[in-house]
Motif scaffolding. Structure first.
Motif, PDB file in Angstrom:
ATOM      1  N   GLY A   1      32.021  32.597  54.255  1.00  0.00           N
ATOM      2  CA  GLY A   1      33.398  32.975  54.590  1.00  0.00           C
ATOM      3  C   GLY A   1      34.051  31.959  55.498  1.00  0.00           C
ATOM      4  N   ASN A   2      33.302  31.472  56.490  1.00  0.00           N
ATOM      5  CA  ASN A   2      33.841  30.442  57.384  1.00  0.00           C
ATOM      6  C   ASN A   2      34.154  29.158  56.622  1.00  0.00           C
ATOM      7  OD1 ASN A   2      33.602  32.155  59.571  1.00  0.00           O
ATOM      8  ND2 ASN A   2      31.639  31.317  60.237  1.00  0.00           N
ATOM      9  N   PHE A   3      33.290  28.777  55.705  1.00  0.00           N
ATOM     10  CA  PHE A   3      33.512  27.571  54.911  1.00  0.00           C
ATOM     11  C   PHE A   3      34.742  27.725  54.018  1.00  0.00           C
ATOM     12  CE2 PHE A   3      32.501  24.734  51.276  1.00  0.00           C
ATOM     13  CZ  PHE A   3      32.487  23.530  51.967  1.00  0.00           C
ATOM     14  N   ASP A   4      34.906  28.911  53.422  1.00  0.00           N
ATOM     15  CA  ASP A   4      36.092  29.160  52.592  1.00  0.00           C
ATOM     16  C   ASP A   4      37.368  29.046  53.419  1.00  0.00           C
ATOM     17  OD1 ASP A   4      34.524  29.561  50.372  1.00  0.00           O
ATOM     18  OD2 ASP A   4      34.654  31.755  50.422  1.00  0.00           O
ATOM     19  N   ARG A   5      37.377  29.615  54.626  1.00  0.00           N
ATOM     20  CA  ARG A   5      38.554  29.511  55.496  1.00  0.00           C
ATOM     21  C   ARG A   5      38.821  28.061  55.883  1.00  0.00           C
ATOM     22  NH1 ARG A   5      36.538  34.418  57.061  1.00  0.00           N
ATOM     23  NH2 ARG A   5      35.265  33.628  58.779  1.00  0.00           N
ATOM     24  N   PHE A   6      37.763  27.291  56.122  1.00  0.00           N
ATOM     25  CA  PHE A   6      37.913  25.872  56.450  1.00  0.00           C
ATOM     26  C   PHE A   6      38.545  25.117  55.287  1.00  0.00           C
ATOM     27  CE2 PHE A   6      35.962  21.601  56.183  1.00  0.00           C
ATOM     28  CZ  PHE A   6      36.551  21.025  57.303  1.00  0.00           C
ATOM     29  N   LEU A   7      38.087  25.392  54.062  1.00  0.00           N
ATOM     30  CA  LEU A   7      38.661  24.714  52.889  1.00  0.00           C
ATOM     31  C   LEU A   7      40.126  25.085  52.693  1.00  0.00           C
ATOM     32  CD1 LEU A   7      35.769  24.924  50.270  1.00  0.00           C
ATOM     33  CD2 LEU A   7      36.507  22.927  51.585  1.00  0.00           C
ATOM     34  N   ILE A   8      40.469  26.335  52.940  1.00  0.00           N
ATOM     35  CA  ILE A   8      41.870  26.770  52.814  1.00  0.00           C
ATOM     36  C   ILE A   8      42.731  26.065  53.841  1.00  0.00           C
ATOM     37  CG2 ILE A   8      43.408  28.747  53.148  1.00  0.00           C
ATOM     38  CD1 ILE A   8      41.162  30.481  51.858  1.00  0.00           C
ATOM     39  N   SER A   9      42.232  25.960  55.086  1.00  0.00           N
ATOM     40  CA  SER A   9      43.024  25.271  56.108  1.00  0.00           C
ATOM     41  C   SER A   9      43.185  23.790  55.791  1.00  0.00           C
ATOM     42  CB  SER A   9      42.415  25.471  57.494  1.00  0.00           C
ATOM     43  OG  SER A   9      41.173  24.814  57.579  1.00  0.00           O
TER      44      SER A   9
END
Length: 107
Positions: free
Chosen positions: A91-99
Motif C-alpha cells: 500500500g505504501n509503495f502504491d501511494r508512492f507511485l501515485i505521488s
C-alpha cells in the motif's frame, strides 16, 4: 464421573452414596482404515461410502492423554504479522507511485 478404558461411562447420581456408581452409557471405539474416511463440511470424519465403522475391541481410552493441535499458534501469528507487513508495504509503495505520477503530471 468416570470413563473406563473400554469406553464405559459411569457416574454417581446426585445424592447417592460415594460407593454407588452406575454405568450410564458407552463410547463406541472404532479403528477404521484412514484411507476409507473423508472429512465433512462440518469438520467431522465419516466413512467415504457412508457406512458406519464397526466397533473395535482393540481400541482403548487412555486417561490423562491430551490431543495435540495440528496448528502451531506462534508460527501462525508470525506468518500473519509478516503478511500484514507485506500488505502495508504494498500500500505504501502504491501511494508512492501515485505521488510520483502526480508530480510528473504537474511538470
Amino acid at each position: 464421573d468416570l470413563i473406563a478404558s473400554d469406553g464405559t461411562l459411569s457416574m454417581r447420581q446426585l445424592g447417592a452414596p460415594a460407593n454407588v456408581i452406575e454405568d450410564v452409557g458407552r463410547l463406541k471405539l472404532v479403528s477404521p482404515n484412514y484411507a476409507d474416511m473423508e472429512r465433512g463440511n462440518d469438520g467431522l470424519f465419516r466413512m467415504e461410502d457412508g457406512s458406519v465403522a464397526p466397533a473395535s475391541a482393540n481400541v482403548k481410552v487412555m486417561s490423562g492423554m491430551l490431543e495435540g493441535s495440528n496448528v502451531n499458534a506462534v508460527e501462525e501469528m508470525v506468518d500473519m504479522i509478516s503478511l500484514q507487513r507485506h500488505y502495508t508495504n504494498e500500500g505504501n509503495f502504491d501511494r508512492f507511485l501515485i505521488s510520483l505520477s502526480e508530480a510528473n503530471d504537474a511538470v
